[in-house]
Design a protein around this motif. Structure first.
Motif, PDB file in Angstrom:
ATOM      1  N   MET A   1       0.852  -1.168   0.000  1.00 52.81           N
ATOM      2  CA  MET A   1       0.000   0.000   0.000  1.00 52.81           C
ATOM      3  C   MET A   1       0.902   1.236   0.000  1.00 52.81           C
ATOM      4  N   LYS A   2       0.624   2.129  -0.923  1.00 51.85           N
ATOM      5  CA  LYS A   2       1.349   3.402  -0.966  1.00 51.85           C
ATOM      6  C   LYS A   2       0.699   4.368   0.019  1.00 51.85           C
ATOM      7  N   ASN A   3       1.471   5.364   0.407  1.00 50.08           N
ATOM      8  CA  ASN A   3       0.867   6.378   1.271  1.00 50.08           C
ATOM      9  C   ASN A   3       1.470   7.740   0.973  1.00 50.08           C
ATOM     10  N   LYS A   4       0.709   8.732   1.321  1.00 50.24           N
ATOM     11  CA  LYS A   4       1.115  10.125   1.143  1.00 50.24           C
ATOM     12  C   LYS A   4       1.327  10.793   2.502  1.00 50.24           C
ATOM     13  N   LEU A   5       1.633   9.980   3.490  1.00 46.36           N
ATOM     14  CA  LEU A   5       1.795  10.514   4.839  1.00 46.36           C
ATOM     15  C   LEU A   5       2.864  11.596   4.924  1.00 46.36           C
ATOM     16  N   PRO A   6       4.044  11.416   4.292  1.00 47.95           N
ATOM     17  CA  PRO A   6       5.045  12.490   4.396  1.00 47.95           C
ATOM     18  C   PRO A   6       4.531  13.827   3.857  1.00 47.95           C
ATOM     19  N   GLU A   7       3.779  13.769   2.760  1.00 45.36           N
ATOM     20  CA  GLU A   7       3.240  14.999   2.173  1.00 45.36           C
ATOM     21  C   GLU A   7       2.251  15.670   3.117  1.00 45.36           C
ATOM     22  N   TYR A   8       1.331  14.891   3.674  1.00 43.54           N
ATOM     23  CA  TYR A   8       0.341  15.456   4.597  1.00 43.54           C
ATOM     24  C   TYR A   8       1.009  15.963   5.867  1.00 43.54           C
ATOM     25  N   ARG A   9       1.975  15.201   6.366  1.00 46.10           N
ATOM     26  CA  ARG A   9       2.670  15.594   7.593  1.00 46.10           C
ATOM     27  C   ARG A   9       3.374  16.936   7.407  1.00 46.10           C
ATOM     28  N   ALA A  20       4.116  11.612  15.784  1.00 47.82           N
ATOM     29  CA  ALA A  20       4.097  10.402  16.610  1.00 47.82           C
ATOM     30  C   ALA A  20       3.513  10.699  17.987  1.00 47.82           C
ATOM     31  N   GLU A  21       3.958  11.801  18.575  1.00 54.52           N
ATOM     32  CA  GLU A  21       3.462  12.209  19.891  1.00 54.52           C
ATOM     33  C   GLU A  21       1.963  12.468  19.837  1.00 54.52           C
ATOM     34  N   ARG A  22       1.532  13.168  18.813  1.00 56.39           N
ATOM     35  CA  ARG A  22       0.102  13.508  18.666  1.00 56.39           C
ATOM     36  C   ARG A  22      -0.764  12.268  18.496  1.00 56.39           C
ATOM     37  N   ILE A  33       5.708   3.553   8.579  1.00 58.99           N
ATOM     38  CA  ILE A  33       4.531   3.803   7.748  1.00 58.99           C
ATOM     39  C   ILE A  33       4.942   4.589   6.510  1.00 58.99           C
ATOM     40  N   GLU A  34       5.719   5.647   6.709  1.00 59.51           N
ATOM     41  CA  GLU A  34       6.128   6.486   5.582  1.00 59.51           C
ATOM     42  C   GLU A  34       6.943   5.705   4.548  1.00 59.51           C
ATOM     43  N   LYS A  35       7.746   4.750   5.003  1.00 63.55           N
ATOM     44  CA  LYS A  35       8.559   3.944   4.092  1.00 63.55           C
ATOM     45  C   LYS A  35       7.786   2.784   3.480  1.00 63.55           C
ATOM     46  N   GLY A  36       6.527   2.608   3.891  1.00 66.76           N
ATOM     47  CA  GLY A  36       5.713   1.524   3.362  1.00 66.76           C
ATOM     48  C   GLY A  36       6.053   0.164   3.937  1.00 66.76           C
ATOM     49  N   ILE A  59      -4.863   9.478   1.959  1.00 70.49           N
ATOM     50  CA  ILE A  59      -3.539   9.264   2.536  1.00 70.49           C
ATOM     51  C   ILE A  59      -2.970   7.906   2.122  1.00 70.49           C
ATOM     52  N   PHE A  60      -3.814   6.886   2.144  1.00 70.51           N
ATOM     53  CA  PHE A  60      -3.381   5.518   1.854  1.00 70.51           C
ATOM     54  C   PHE A  60      -4.054   5.013   0.586  1.00 70.51           C
ATOM     55  N   VAL A  61      -3.239   4.516  -0.345  1.00 70.04           N
ATOM     56  CA  VAL A  61      -3.742   4.086  -1.652  1.00 70.04           C
ATOM     57  C   VAL A  61      -3.379   2.638  -1.862  1.00 70.04           C
ATOM     58  N   LEU A  62      -4.402   1.808  -2.096  1.00 72.69           N
ATOM     59  CA  LEU A  62      -4.148   0.401  -2.406  1.00 72.69           C
ATOM     60  C   LEU A  62      -3.558   0.283  -3.805  1.00 72.69           C
ATOM     61  N   GLU A  63      -2.606  -0.621  -3.933  1.00 77.43           N
ATOM     62  CA  GLU A  63      -2.011  -0.901  -5.231  1.00 77.43           C
ATOM     63  C   GLU A  63      -2.511  -2.263  -5.695  1.00 77.43           C
TER      64      GLU A  63
END
Length: 68
Positions: A1-9, A20-22, A33-36, A59-63
């Motif tokens: 699964m790909k993710n766009k977490l770094p972009e949103y973060r 992480a704290e939040r 998570i960011e590295k998949g 944020i999360f895209v199924l491949e």
């Protein structure tokens, strides 16, 4: 699964540590998570989506290989 977490973060001004704290997880979890290398639980993914005011699918895209 790909993710766009770094972009949103980054867009929302969070460091990996602060996000992480939040979310109540470790920085290593965010890195994984960011590295998949790790897919978050559904509740964690939903909390992330709420935090970033979007939906989980943004944020999360199924491949294709995720369906096999």
């Amino acid at each position: 699964m790909k993710n766009k977490l770094p972009e949103y973060r980054k867009k929302h001004g969070y460091s990996q540590d602060r996000l992480a704290e939040r979310l109540g997880v470790s920085r290593q979890t965010i890195i994984s998570i960011e590295k998949g290398k790790y897919n978050p639980s559904l509740p964690l993914a939903m909390i992330m989506a709420e935090l970033f005011q979007t939906n989980v699918e943004s944020i999360f895209v199924l491949e294709e290989e995720d369906y096999k």
